[in-house]
Design a protein around this motif. Structure first.
Motif: not given
Length: 124
Positions: A38, A44-45, A48, A55, A106, A109, A113
């Motif tokens: 991630c 995005n980290l 999320g 997210a 996690c 994310v 992705n």
């Protein structure tokens, strides 16, 4: 005199493969990023980790659904199953559950992705 053959019980069952369409048989493609990959996209980290529901709604929307509102209600466990089905990814219901239960941010994310850049193999 007739002698009956000796009875020898068998303790092993033949291995059976899941039928097409079962939860365990979506495909064997690998995830674009690993669970702890991630850190490859810091945007995005943060998204999320700071707003898991938003997210999740983005993942739901990236899957091609017209409304992202159900993404707020769908938890990471069923959402992960939806992503695996759409992208024909490796995994199982059991791994989806444990990954979602132990490390939901996690998992979100990873799904974000996966759905942002890679087109679905399901045509969704």
């Amino acid at each position: 005199m007739y002698a009956a053959p000796a009875y020898q019980p068998t303790y092993s069952q033949p291995m059976t493969r899941a039928a097409p369409g079962d939860a365990e048989d979506y495909g064997n493609a690998e995830w674009k990023e690993g669970l702890f990959g991630c850190f490859s996209d810091c945007g995005n980290l943060w998204y999320g980790c700071c707003c898991v529901s938003c997210a999740a709604a983005s993942v739901y929307s990236n899957l091609g659904y017209t409304s992202c509102w159900p993404g707020f209600c769908v938890g990471p466990f069923p959402l992960r199953d939806m992503v695996r089905r759409a992208y024909k990814l490796e995994g199982s219901c059991c791994t989806d559950f444990w990954i979602s239960a132990c490390c939901a941010p996690c998992a979100i994310v990873q799904m974000l992705n996966q759905t942002e850049e890679a087109p679905s193999q399901d045509g969704m």
